[in-house]
Design a protein around this motif. Structure first.
Motif, PDB file in Angstrom:
ATOM      1  N   THR A   1      21.497 -84.855   3.360  1.00 10.76           N
ATOM      2  CA  THR A   1      22.443 -86.077   2.561  1.00 10.76           C
ATOM      3  C   THR A   1      22.919 -87.131   3.583  1.00 10.76           C
ATOM      4  O   THR A   1      22.483 -86.811   4.858  1.00 10.76           O
ATOM      5  N   GLY A   2      23.789 -88.097   3.068  1.00 13.98           N
ATOM      6  CA  GLY A   2      24.107 -89.350   4.013  1.00 13.98           C
ATOM      7  C   GLY A   2      24.988 -88.387   5.065  1.00 13.98           C
ATOM      8  O   GLY A   2      25.208 -88.984   6.203  1.00 13.98           O
ATOM      9  N   ASP A   3      25.900 -87.709   4.484  1.00 14.35           N
ATOM     10  CA  ASP A   3      26.804 -87.019   5.491  1.00 14.35           C
ATOM     11  C   ASP A   3      26.306 -86.262   6.634  1.00 14.35           C
ATOM     12  O   ASP A   3      26.626 -86.045   7.881  1.00 14.35           O
ATOM     13  N   ARG A   4      25.094 -85.479   6.092  1.00 14.54           N
ATOM     14  CA  ARG A   4      24.462 -84.635   7.394  1.00 14.54           C
ATOM     15  C   ARG A   4      23.682 -85.726   8.305  1.00 14.54           C
ATOM     16  O   ARG A   4      23.777 -85.237   9.375  1.00 14.54           O
ATOM     17  N   TYR A   5      23.182 -86.646   7.567  1.00 15.87           N
ATOM     18  CA  TYR A   5      22.392 -87.599   8.833  1.00 15.87           C
ATOM     19  C   TYR A   5      23.532 -88.101   9.788  1.00 15.87           C
ATOM     20  O   TYR A   5      23.327 -87.979  10.918  1.00 15.87           O
TER      21      TYR A   5
ATOM     22  N   SER B   1      14.738 -83.513   0.624  1.00 14.70           N
ATOM     23  CA  SER B   1      15.814 -83.943  -0.273  1.00 14.70           C
ATOM     24  C   SER B   1      17.123 -83.452  -0.234  1.00 14.70           C
ATOM     25  O   SER B   1      18.251 -83.981  -0.709  1.00 14.70           O
ATOM     26  N   ARG B   2      17.215 -82.209   0.753  1.00 16.94           N
ATOM     27  CA  ARG B   2      18.517 -81.593   0.846  1.00 16.94           C
ATOM     28  C   ARG B   2      19.391 -82.460   1.946  1.00 16.94           C
ATOM     29  O   ARG B   2      20.568 -82.009   2.097  1.00 16.94           O
TER      30      ARG B   2
ATOM     31  N   ARG C   1      12.914 -88.341  -4.270  1.00 18.32           N
ATOM     32  CA  ARG C   1      13.547 -89.221  -3.866  1.00 18.32           C
ATOM     33  C   ARG C   1      14.270 -89.853  -5.267  1.00 18.32           C
ATOM     34  O   ARG C   1      13.560 -89.419  -6.265  1.00 18.32           O
TER      35      ARG C   1
ATOM     36  N   SER D   1      15.401 -92.087   4.942  1.00 19.76           N
ATOM     37  CA  SER D   1      16.225 -92.761   4.040  1.00 19.76           C
ATOM     38  C   SER D   1      17.066 -93.983   4.551  1.00 19.76           C
ATOM     39  O   SER D   1      17.438 -93.705   5.784  1.00 19.76           O
TER      40      SER D   1
ATOM     41  N   ASP E   1      20.007 -93.861   4.625  1.00 19.90           N
ATOM     42  CA  ASP E   1      21.208 -93.350   5.364  1.00 19.90           C
ATOM     43  C   ASP E   1      20.925 -93.120   6.705  1.00 19.90           C
ATOM     44  O   ASP E   1      22.074 -93.395   7.593  1.00 19.90           O
TER      45      ASP E   1
END
Length: 789
Positions: free
Chosen positions: A319-323, A316-317, A168, A348, A350
């Protein structure tokens, strides 16, 4: 004012005497992969060849820059995975042993070479095991001895890729006089009056400084003095709009800003979004046992849930967009509750932000799963520290409605031979029934806590008693036909599911060059469940002749079976509301390409199960099912308005002949279920007949025999293609037609899954991402149930 400097650049990873560029946040595997040192462990059987990575020490280094001119500089790690020693020019700053916590080190006036050396998680776990003694677990790997994402060590759907790294973000915080150490928001609502109470802890460099805090919410302002290192500020917001789960109302969110001041000087600030809502868990006993019903803003809910695992074995891969993409697909499928499973991580911000916006309720497990966990030091202090930090961190989110102590550990103690093997040694009960509920009650009194899943609420009953509390239904997948889901009505089904392989294009990418077969080497490697293929086969053979040597038919039929199995459970249990108050399907997502229970595979492609969930979790559901009184039609209405309309029941032969039909007037109240008996003259007689119920744009089907006993006609249908659409017109009964769009193009998606057509019926399937439409290609990508041979 506190100044923050991101510290994600300039890191290197030491490797065999040299150095590689390191991405922070990240992990050793992703850095080695980027440098070409290891192959992609998701492809073929490469996972095995990268096992060495998890058994070595690794060191990250970076140069810490010049001083800032503030009185204090802190080095803050939001997450270190896992057992690490941090030094600056050889001077020890500290040691860590918990992936689920953040860490802060005073580096005021210091500069030079910063090193973060990670011990192998295996080495750390072995040291703890040697000190505290052996504890049983569902898997052979030592995940119960280290506060780390358990599924890093592999699971029955995941690879064994034991990570290490700065997973993180890292930052430098420069500050003077004082800073905000912790802000604990308690948000309540009574009628339309919202109350925000912020409990503030501060850290000072000057004890004599007069400090106060100011909070702003919804146009209102309040102030309070900070005495010593703590203070509380309370603010009332009239006429607040309530936050609701999706399908029950809107999701209004309010900005909260807290400012720490010394006179007129702003020292630090804290900003979050909150929502006003109430949540209770109704666990009252009744004539059926002990309930488990979520109540939000006074509204009792049937929870339409899915289980969530880490979306990547390298988190760690994600991302907010992926969530947002993944959780958006959950919402699109009618899901209103997501359970964050205990073998993963506290996700996270996100993740929870997306759930707040989408109206997805979050059931949050504490990270304990399928093992006996020692309660002695050094683990006990770590468990309490991580719980306290994450409870407070996640409190602002209105989507979070339930804390859960563990996954399957109370059940494991009773049923999996642990009690005898432990011989009185600690195993986690003190966490689940002692420490964790005390932490939640102290810090987050607005949310309910349950000791585990499954959990009947008392040791006087079996932990997995379906009549009491939460239930995990795994005997059916492991040992029976999915029709057995209809043999009982649990109060709340927190886990159940059925396996299927991922999409064809996902397999082709993950197993390059392999001739695909159910038991080909790569397919077996990407099947982690104990006797998984055997269970898939036995599950199929209850309904279909097994397609020996035909991979394409096997692939299609196992996906059909998965969708039908989950439908069998959800239809039956939803139709028994309010006795059953929720289903949480195992599972929504995958962390790599694998045969699993997921509705969305490791490459993000939807299986037919995802499309089936859209039907099963819609506000209105029609289902035909056998009860003690015979065949019945159940109309499930989870909408806010009564459902009134006319239904048509048709008894038909599989050759398309209408035997009998009748109209039925339907009325199902809001948030209610109506059950009516099917007249005797409409009940199908043997494997040559079936029953169709249509009304309000919905359809229910009842076939009284398994497919292998039904003499289906050879399916006949016409196919036409237009830009973005494939239209199929049936000439015969076409059961469970499926367009596998990814066979047209790996980027293609279809807007619907399995559909059964009666003779003369037509369906148009929307397709995106298909660059060269053609009838022949479309027909080749269409599958349906065929006569047994």
């Amino acid at each position: 004012m506190l100044e923050v400097t991101a510290f994600g650049e300039g890191w290197t990873l030491e490797h065999e005497g040299g150095r590689l560029p390191a991405v922070v946040p990240g992990c050793v595997h992703t850095d080695l992969l980027a440098a070409g040192v290891i192959p992609d462990p998701f492809l073929g059987r490469n996972e095995t060849g990268t096992a060495w990575v998890g058994r070595r020490e690794w060191t990250y280094t970076a140069e810490l820059g010049a001083a800032s001119g503030h009185e204090r500089t802190d080095l803050v790690f939001e997450g270190l995975d896992t057992a690490a020693e941090i030094t600056l020019d050889g001077q020890l700053l500290g040691r860590t042993r918990n992936m689920h916590r953040s860490y802060r080190f005073d580096v005021t006036g210091l500069r030079g070479r910063l090193a973060v050396r990670f011990a192998s998680a295996y080495t750390e776990a072995a040291a703890v095991r040697d000190r505290l003694g052996e504890r049983p677990a569902a898997y052979a790997e030592p995940y119960q001895y280290i506060r780390k994402m358990a599924c890093s060590f592999g699971w029955d759907w995941g690879p064994t890729l034991v990570t290490a790294g700065i997973w993180r973000p890292v930052r430098l915080e420069h500050w003077s006089t004082a800073r905000l150490g912790r802000v604990r928001p308690v948000v309540t609502v009574d009628q339309a009056l919202g109350v925000v109470e912020l409990h503030v802890d501060v850290e000072r460099t000057r004890s004599e400084a007069d400090l106060h805090v100011e909070v702003r919410v919804g146009g209102r302002v309040a102030r309070a003095t900070v005495e010593g290192t703590s203070g509380t500020v309370r603010l009332e917001v009239p006429d607040v709009r309530l936050w609701w789960p999706r399908g029950y109302g809107g999701q209004p969110l309010y900005d909260v800003e807290l400012t720490l001041l010394h006179g007129d000087e702003v020292l630090d600030s804290w900003r979050r979004r909150i929502g006003f809502r109430t949540v209770q868990l109704d666990r009252r006993p009744d004539r059926h046992g002990t309930g488990f019903t979520l109540v939000v803003n006074g509204e009792r809910l049937f929870a339409r849930g899915v289980n969530w695992i880490p979306d990547d074995v390298f988190p760690s891969r994600v991302t907010g967009d992926r969530y947002r993409r993944r959780l958006g697909r959950a919402a699109d499928a009618g899901v209103d509750l997501v359970r964050v499973w205990g073998g993963g991580v506290y996700e996270s911000e996100d993740f929870y932000d997306a759930c707040d916006e989408l109206g997805l309720l979050v059931w949050q497990d504490f990270p304990f799963a399928c093992a006996a966990y020692p309660e002695e030091q050094p683990l006990r202090g770590e468990v309490e520290a991580e719980a306290r930090e994450n409870v407070v961190r996640l409190m602002p989110h209105p989507s979070l409605v339930l804390w859960n102590g563990n996954n399957e550990n109370l059940w494991g103690f009773r049923d999996w031979g642990w009690e005898e093997r432990l011989a009185g040694e600690s195993w986690g009960e003190g966490y689940y029934l002692g420490l964790l509920p005390r932490v939640v009650a102290e810090l987050d009194p607005t949310r309910p806590y349950t000791a585990g899943s499954p959990w009947s609420g008392s040791w006087e009953r079996h932990p997995n008693d379906p009549a009491h509390g939460t239930h995990h239904s795994w005997e059916v997948w492991n040992r029976a036909d999915y029709a057995e889901y209809r043999s009982e009505v649990p109060r709340f089904v927190a886990e159940f599911g059925w396996q299927a392989p991922p999409a064809y294009a996902t397999l082709r990418r993950a197993l390059p060059g392999e001739e695909l077969a159910a038991d080909s080497p790569g397919m077996l490697h990407h099947q982690k469940a104990d006797d998984g293929n055997g269970k898939l086969r036995r599950g199929l053979e209850h309904h279909f002749a097994f397609p020996e040597g035909d991979f394409d038919r096997w692939h299609y039929l196992t996906q059909v079976n998965q969708a039908r199995a989950v439908a069998a459970g959800i239809e039956y249990w939803r139709a028994h509301w309010p006795v059953c108050a929720g289903t949480v399907v195992w599972q929504l997502n995958d962390c790599w390409p694998v045969t699993s229970w997921a509705a969305i595979d490791g490459d993000g492609r939807e299986k037919p199960l995802w499309h089936e969930l859209r039907r099963l979790y819609a506000d209105r559901l029609l289902t035909l099912q056998v009860r003690e009184q015979g065949l019945v039609l159940a109309a499930v209405n989870q909408g806010a308005r009564a459902w009134r309309g006319d239904l048509t029941l048709r008894r038909m032969t599989v050759d398309g002949v209408l035997v009998e039909d009748a109209g039925v007037a339907l009325e199902a109240g809001a948030r209610a279920v109506t059950v009516v008996g099917v007249p005797a003259e409409l009940r199908p007689d043997g494997p040559k007949e079936f029953l169709v119920a249509d009304g309000g744009g919905l359809r229910a089907l009842y076939f009284p025999a398994p497919d292998r006993e039904i003499r289906y006609p050879e399916p006949e249908f016409e196919v036409t293609v237009a830009p973005g659409a494939v239209t199929v017109t049936a000439r015969t009964l076409v059961r469970d037609l499926l367009l596998q769009a990814d066979r047209l193009d790996p980027a293609a998606r279809a807007d619907r899954g399995l559909v059964t057509l009666l003779p003369g019926e037509r369906v148009t399937i929307g397709v995106t991402g298909w660059k060269t439409p053609g009838v022949a290609a479309a027909r080749a990508a269409l599958y349906c149930v065929e006569p047994s041979r």
